[in-house]
Every structure is written in structure tokens, then in C-alpha cells.
Design a protein around this motif. Structure first.
Motif, PDB file in Angstrom:
ATOM      1  N   LEU A  28       0.831  -1.205   0.000  1.00  0.00           N
ATOM      2  CA  LEU A  28       0.000   0.000   0.000  1.00  0.00           C
ATOM      3  C   LEU A  28       0.859   1.247   0.000  1.00  0.00           C
ATOM      4  CD1 LEU A  28      -2.663  -0.967   2.672  1.00  0.00           C
ATOM      5  CD2 LEU A  28      -2.877  -1.078   0.202  1.00  0.00           C
ATOM      6  N   SER A  29       0.393   2.281  -0.697  1.00  0.00           N
ATOM      7  CA  SER A  29       1.085   3.560  -0.703  1.00  0.00           C
ATOM      8  C   SER A  29       0.363   4.520   0.226  1.00  0.00           C
ATOM      9  CB  SER A  29       1.116   4.128  -2.119  1.00  0.00           C
ATOM     10  OG  SER A  29       1.989   3.417  -2.912  1.00  0.00           O
ATOM     11  N   ALA A  30       0.632   4.436   1.496  1.00  0.00           N
ATOM     12  CA  ALA A  30       0.040   5.334   2.481  1.00  0.00           C
ATOM     13  C   ALA A  30       0.995   5.420   3.647  1.00  0.00           C
ATOM     14  CB  ALA A  30      -1.313   4.823   2.954  1.00  0.00           C
ATOM     15  N   GLY A  31       1.070   6.611   4.304  1.00  0.00           N
ATOM     16  CA  GLY A  31       1.990   6.701   5.427  1.00  0.00           C
ATOM     17  C   GLY A  31       1.947   8.003   6.156  1.00  0.00           C
ATOM     18  N   ARG A  32       2.801   8.115   7.162  1.00  0.00           N
ATOM     19  CA  ARG A  32       2.742   9.283   8.044  1.00  0.00           C
ATOM     20  C   ARG A  32       4.132   9.734   8.431  1.00  0.00           C
ATOM     21  NH1 ARG A  32       3.238   9.480  13.594  1.00  0.00           N
ATOM     22  NH2 ARG A  32       3.129   7.223  13.691  1.00  0.00           N
ATOM     23  N   ALA A  88      -5.717   3.976  -5.195  1.00  0.00           N
ATOM     24  CA  ALA A  88      -5.503   3.520  -3.818  1.00  0.00           C
ATOM     25  C   ALA A  88      -6.485   2.421  -3.439  1.00  0.00           C
ATOM     26  CB  ALA A  88      -5.625   4.697  -2.856  1.00  0.00           C
ATOM     27  N   ALA A  89      -7.742   2.593  -3.848  1.00  0.00           N
ATOM     28  CA  ALA A  89      -8.772   1.608  -3.511  1.00  0.00           C
ATOM     29  C   ALA A  89      -8.544   0.271  -4.198  1.00  0.00           C
ATOM     30  CB  ALA A  89     -10.151   2.157  -3.874  1.00  0.00           C
ATOM     31  N   SER A  90      -7.798   0.268  -5.300  1.00  0.00           N
ATOM     32  CA  SER A  90      -7.567  -0.974  -6.058  1.00  0.00           C
ATOM     33  C   SER A  90      -6.424  -1.808  -5.492  1.00  0.00           C
ATOM     34  CB  SER A  90      -7.269  -0.639  -7.522  1.00  0.00           C
ATOM     35  OG  SER A  90      -5.958  -0.084  -7.654  1.00  0.00           O
ATOM     36  N   GLN A  91      -5.688  -1.277  -4.508  1.00  0.00           N
ATOM     37  CA  GLN A  91      -4.572  -2.030  -3.937  1.00  0.00           C
ATOM     38  C   GLN A  91      -5.088  -3.228  -3.130  1.00  0.00           C
ATOM     39  OE1 GLN A  91      -1.307  -0.994  -4.890  1.00  0.00           O
ATOM     40  NE2 GLN A  91      -2.795   0.045  -6.186  1.00  0.00           N
ATOM     41  N   PRO A  92      -4.309  -4.300  -3.041  1.00  0.00           N
ATOM     42  CA  PRO A  92      -4.785  -5.505  -2.348  1.00  0.00           C
ATOM     43  C   PRO A  92      -5.002  -5.271  -0.857  1.00  0.00           C
ATOM     44  CG  PRO A  92      -2.454  -5.689  -2.895  1.00  0.00           C
ATOM     45  CD  PRO A  92      -2.949  -4.473  -3.596  1.00  0.00           C
ATOM     46  N   ARG A  93      -6.075  -5.855  -0.326  1.00  0.00           N
ATOM     47  CA  ARG A  93      -6.343  -5.780   1.102  1.00  0.00           C
ATOM     48  C   ARG A  93      -5.406  -6.726   1.835  1.00  0.00           C
ATOM     49  NH1 ARG A  93     -10.662  -2.869   2.466  1.00  0.00           N
ATOM     50  NH2 ARG A  93     -10.513  -3.722   4.578  1.00  0.00           N
ATOM     51  N   LEU A  94      -5.063  -6.354   3.067  1.00  0.00           N
ATOM     52  CA  LEU A  94      -4.139  -7.151   3.857  1.00  0.00           C
ATOM     53  C   LEU A  94      -4.871  -7.811   5.019  1.00  0.00           C
ATOM     54  CD1 LEU A  94      -1.173  -4.630   4.098  1.00  0.00           C
ATOM     55  CD2 LEU A  94      -1.450  -6.486   2.462  1.00  0.00           C
ATOM     56  N   ASP A 172      -1.196  10.110  15.911  1.00  0.00           N
ATOM     57  CA  ASP A 172      -0.363   8.925  16.064  1.00  0.00           C
ATOM     58  C   ASP A 172      -1.175   7.701  15.655  1.00  0.00           C
ATOM     59  OD1 ASP A 172       1.882   7.514  16.660  1.00  0.00           O
ATOM     60  OD2 ASP A 172       1.659   7.638  18.834  1.00  0.00           O
ATOM     61  N   PRO A 173      -1.541   7.588  14.379  1.00  0.00           N
ATOM     62  CA  PRO A 173      -2.488   6.552  13.981  1.00  0.00           C
ATOM     63  C   PRO A 173      -1.855   5.176  13.806  1.00  0.00           C
ATOM     64  CG  PRO A 173      -1.891   7.859  12.080  1.00  0.00           C
ATOM     65  CD  PRO A 173      -1.195   8.485  13.256  1.00  0.00           C
ATOM     66  N   THR A 174      -2.571   4.160  14.269  1.00  0.00           N
ATOM     67  CA  THR A 174      -2.218   2.782  13.956  1.00  0.00           C
ATOM     68  C   THR A 174      -3.088   2.307  12.793  1.00  0.00           C
ATOM     69  OG1 THR A 174      -3.875   1.847  15.442  1.00  0.00           O
ATOM     70  CG2 THR A 174      -1.701   2.332  16.391  1.00  0.00           C
ATOM     71  N   TYR A 175      -2.784   1.130  12.304  1.00  0.00           N
ATOM     72  CA  TYR A 175      -3.618   0.536  11.259  1.00  0.00           C
ATOM     73  C   TYR A 175      -5.042   0.371  11.771  1.00  0.00           C
ATOM     74  CZ  TYR A 175      -5.198  -2.774   7.673  1.00  0.00           C
ATOM     75  OH  TYR A 175      -5.889  -3.384   6.659  1.00  0.00           O
ATOM     76  N   ARG A 176      -5.199  -0.078  13.023  1.00  0.00           N
ATOM     77  CA  ARG A 176      -6.533  -0.291  13.580  1.00  0.00           C
ATOM     78  C   ARG A 176      -7.298   1.030  13.712  1.00  0.00           C
ATOM     79  NH1 ARG A 176      -6.609  -4.962  11.871  1.00  0.00           N
ATOM     80  NH2 ARG A 176      -5.852  -6.691  13.147  1.00  0.00           N
ATOM     81  N   PHE A 177      -6.608   2.112  14.090  1.00  0.00           N
ATOM     82  CA  PHE A 177      -7.292   3.407  14.158  1.00  0.00           C
ATOM     83  C   PHE A 177      -7.803   3.802  12.783  1.00  0.00           C
ATOM     84  CE2 PHE A 177      -7.108   8.009  13.434  1.00  0.00           C
ATOM     85  CZ  PHE A 177      -8.003   8.446  14.400  1.00  0.00           C
ATOM     86  N   LEU A 178      -6.948   3.712  11.777  1.00  0.00           N
ATOM     87  CA  LEU A 178      -7.358   4.090  10.427  1.00  0.00           C
ATOM     88  C   LEU A 178      -8.469   3.179   9.909  1.00  0.00           C
ATOM     89  CD1 LEU A 178      -3.810   4.822   8.991  1.00  0.00           C
ATOM     90  CD2 LEU A 178      -5.551   6.501   9.603  1.00  0.00           C
ATOM     91  N   GLN A 179      -8.382   1.904  10.248  1.00  0.00           N
ATOM     92  CA  GLN A 179      -9.388   0.936   9.816  1.00  0.00           C
ATOM     93  C   GLN A 179     -10.774   1.279  10.376  1.00  0.00           C
ATOM     94  OE1 GLN A 179      -8.856  -3.111  11.334  1.00  0.00           O
ATOM     95  NE2 GLN A 179      -9.182  -3.897   9.263  1.00  0.00           N
ATOM     96  N   SER A 180     -10.818   1.956  11.520  1.00  0.00           N
ATOM     97  CA  SER A 180     -12.092   2.270  12.172  1.00  0.00           C
ATOM     98  C   SER A 180     -12.774   3.525  11.625  1.00  0.00           C
ATOM     99  CB  SER A 180     -11.869   2.458  13.676  1.00  0.00           C
ATOM    100  OG  SER A 180     -11.166   3.676  13.946  1.00  0.00           O
ATOM    101  N   PRO A 222      -7.140  -0.082   1.909  1.00  0.00           N
ATOM    102  CA  PRO A 222      -7.319   0.638   0.644  1.00  0.00           C
ATOM    103  C   PRO A 222      -8.518   1.583   0.623  1.00  0.00           C
ATOM    104  CG  PRO A 222      -6.749  -1.640   0.213  1.00  0.00           C
ATOM    105  CD  PRO A 222      -6.963  -1.542   1.687  1.00  0.00           C
ATOM    106  N   ASP A 223      -9.653   1.167   1.199  1.00  0.00           N
ATOM    107  CA  ASP A 223     -10.830   2.032   1.149  1.00  0.00           C
ATOM    108  C   ASP A 223     -10.658   3.276   2.008  1.00  0.00           C
ATOM    109  OD1 ASP A 223     -10.869   0.509   3.480  1.00  0.00           O
ATOM    110  OD2 ASP A 223     -13.050   0.273   3.509  1.00  0.00           O
ATOM    111  N   ILE A 224      -9.877   3.172   3.091  1.00  0.00           N
ATOM    112  CA  ILE A 224      -9.622   4.345   3.933  1.00  0.00           C
ATOM    113  C   ILE A 224      -8.651   5.301   3.243  1.00  0.00           C
ATOM    114  CG2 ILE A 224      -8.704   5.138   6.133  1.00  0.00           C
ATOM    115  CD1 ILE A 224     -11.422   3.749   6.325  1.00  0.00           C
ATOM    116  N   SER A 225      -7.609   4.759   2.610  1.00  0.00           N
ATOM    117  CA  SER A 225      -6.699   5.623   1.846  1.00  0.00           C
ATOM    118  C   SER A 225      -7.478   6.406   0.798  1.00  0.00           C
ATOM    119  CB  SER A 225      -5.611   4.779   1.175  1.00  0.00           C
ATOM    120  OG  SER A 225      -4.763   4.182   2.124  1.00  0.00           O
ATOM    121  N   ALA A 226      -8.370   5.719   0.089  1.00  0.00           N
ATOM    122  CA  ALA A 226      -9.175   6.384  -0.935  1.00  0.00           C
ATOM    123  C   ALA A 226     -10.049   7.470  -0.323  1.00  0.00           C
ATOM    124  CB  ALA A 226     -10.041   5.352  -1.658  1.00  0.00           C
TER     125      ALA A 226
END
Length: 324
Positions: A28-32, A88-94, A172-180, A222-226
């Protein structure tokens, strides 16, 4: 905005729409970028403007929560960010476990200020590799930083006294924070305005900075990045920078929040309305539209910012993608 620039932006986006390839599967191309570094850079930009003798007064223009879908003048940026969001939305889910870590490797160059007998001085550091490991689920779990890399590793603990376990926050986001987070762009942007109320130079600028933090040094579904890209398109003042170069000299297409300001370049010279050029620019590959990095201006003839080298989910601190 210069009308010729707007036409150029729209023509470039139309060409991208015709030539956009299907992106290959990749991480995924997303970061902080760390929040402290962002605020330090903001302070530096303010100091540079003051030292140059510029008088800046921000104009009103914040539409805020509940505003229209796309602010006037944001059309080119909205079109580009929508295409970036689609990629971004087309990237594979993990499949991410709570005990795993986000790994981000980047190439960075930033400035630092110090005070000596001659006053305050600012130096630009060398271009260097940086590697960081952060928990995907709990900011109370120690992370790891190697900066510069190769070099000694530093243990990180970003909990800052928060109740634990803690999935983090916008700063200070984690994957779980962004996922929510919600995936509706307007709902997401309203949430950001509420969470950052009173911070930064303006609500719109702080919202753009907050989204950039969530896209630079974290990994999001991917859906959150989008959704984050589409939320950025709703911020008044977001514009396309058709041609931009990253710190490695690679060409890309940029997206920037640029405040409208009134500036007098010298005493006695009439004030005029311009865009403040000092904001960071998100850089995307001009054909794939994948995130390349960020340009944060130049100092002493050297470009500052970061580029993404690799990002992945790994099983333990210090592990490299592929099991190394």
C-alpha cells in the motif's frame, strides 16, 4: 489562481485519465511523517517568511464542516484526487494481526535550527535512509526507529501516558485506528475538523496536514486511503501542482494546500492576493498516480522532504519485508 494554470491542470488530468495503466500489485502507498517533525517544519517556514520581511494576512475562505461538496477552484484537484483514490482503492487488502507491525522505509532530508553566539541558524541535514516499525494496533507497544539507516536502533514508545491498550489517534495513527474511520469523504473531513479544532494556522491547513500525517507514515486499508484522498479534495485551497520534483530528482504531479494571502513584497508596494507557496506538496507518480513522497520546500538550495522506499506489514520489530 491563474486561469491559464487551471486550464493546464485540467488538460494534464484529462491526459492522465486516458493513459492511466492498471497498477501492479504492491504494498500500500500510504503513510505518516512524525507529528513533531511536521510542527517543527511549520515553525521553520514561519521563521523563513518573517526573516524575508513578508507581511502575510490570511483571507477568510474556510468552508468548514457542512460546506459544499467541492469548493470553487478545487475542480482540478478534485478530479486528480478522485483518480488517485481509485488507484488507492484498487490495492490488495491485507490480513493484519494485532501483534504485527507497520514497516516504512524512506529517504529523507530535513532542516534543523540551533542557536549559538551569532543567533539562530538553520542547517539542512544530509539525504539519508530512515526505517521505522510501529505497532498496527496499540501505540503503547514500543516501536523501533533507525535514523539514519544503517545505524543504531532507537526504541520508541508513543503512548505518552494514554490509557492502554490504545489504537492511537489522528496524531499517532495505527492501522486499527485508520481501519475504524468512516469511508464517506465529507463525514471523514468533518471528523478531522472536529478533532483538530483550534490547532494549526487555520482549520483547512490543519486538516490537510492531518491527512498528510495519516498518509505518510502509516498503512491504511485501501478504502480508507481512498476516502482520505477524497476528503482532501473537499478542503478549500487544495490545488494541483502539475510539475514537481522530489528530493531524489524524480518528476511527479503534486497536490498542495495553498492559503490565499495578501502580501506586500516591500514597503510602499501595493498589497496583492497570491497563494502562499510554502506548504508541503504531496507527490504522485505521473502515470500510476501512486504516492511517491512529499516535497517541503528548499533551503540553501537543497530540497527537503521524503520519498517512500518500501512499506509492509511484518511480524516483529526489526524484521524486513520478505522475512529478513
Amino acid at each position: 489562481m491563474n486561469p491559464h494554470s487551471r486550464v493546464s491542470d485540467q488538460r494534464l488530468i484529462a491526459e492522465l485519465a486516458e493513459s492511466l495503466p492498471i497498477p501492479a500489485e504492491r504494498d500500500l502507498s500510504a503513510g505518516r511523517q512524525e507529528t513533531l517533525k511536521e510542527h517543527l517544519m511549520t515553525e521553520l517556514r514561519q521563521a523563513v517568511v518573517a526573516a524575508a520581511g513578508l507581511t502575510l494576512a490570511a483571507l477568510s475562505g474556510h468552508h468548514g464542516p457542512g460546506g459544499g461538496d467541492v469548493p470553487a477552484g478545487n475542480t482540478a484537484a478534485a478530479q486528480l484526487l478522485d483518480k488517485i483514490a481509485t488507484v488507492a482503492a484498487s490495492q490488495p487488502r491485507l490480513n493484519v494481526r494485532d501483534d504485527q507491525y507497520m514497516y516504512i522505509a524512506s529517504e529523507d532530508r530535513w532542516s534543523s535550527a540551533y542557536v549559538d553566539s551569532g543567533g539562530q541558524r538553520t542547517v539542512v541535514g544530509p539525504l539519508h535512509k530512515r526505517e521505522i516499525w510501529l505497532s498496527v494496533s496499540n501505540v503503547c507497544k514500543p516501536g523501533l526507529l533507525i535514523d539514519p539507516s544503517p545505524g543504531p536502533a532507537t526504541k520508541l514508545n508513543d503512548g505518552f501516558g494514554a490509557s492502554c491498550p490504545n489504537k492511537g489517534s489522528w496524531g499517532d495513527p495505527t492501522y486499527r485506528f485508520l481501519q475504524s474511520l468512516p469511508t464517506a469523504p465529507r463525514t471523514l473531513l468533518d471528523m478531522i475538523y472536529t478533532a483538530t479544532k483550534g490547532a494549526g494556522q487555520s482549520p483547512d491547513q490543519e486538516a490537510f496536514t492531518t491527512i498528510g500525517d495519516a498518509l505518510r507514515e502509516a498503512i491504511a486499508p485501501p478504502d480508507i486511503s481512498a476516502a482520505l484522498y477524497r476528503a482532501a479534495a473537499l478542503i478549500p485551497g487544495v490545488r494541483v501542482v502539475p510539475h514537481v520534483t522530489d528530493i531524489l530528482g524524480r518528476s511527479g504531479i503534486g497536490v498542495q494546500f495553498a492559503r490565499k494571502v495578501i502580501q506586500s513584497p516591500a514597503p510602499g508596494v501595493p498589497y496583492r492576493e497570491i497563494y502562499d507557496p510554502n506548504g508541503p506538496i504531496w507527490i504522485f507518480h505521473p502515470r500510476t498516480l501512486l504516492w511517491m513522497g512529499e516535497n517541503d520546500g528548499s533551503l540553501h538550495g537543497k530540497a527537503m522532504g521524503e520519498v517512500v522506499l518500501n512499506r509492509a506489514i511484518v511480524d516483529h520489530l526489526g524484521q524486513l519485508p520478505g522475512g529478513g
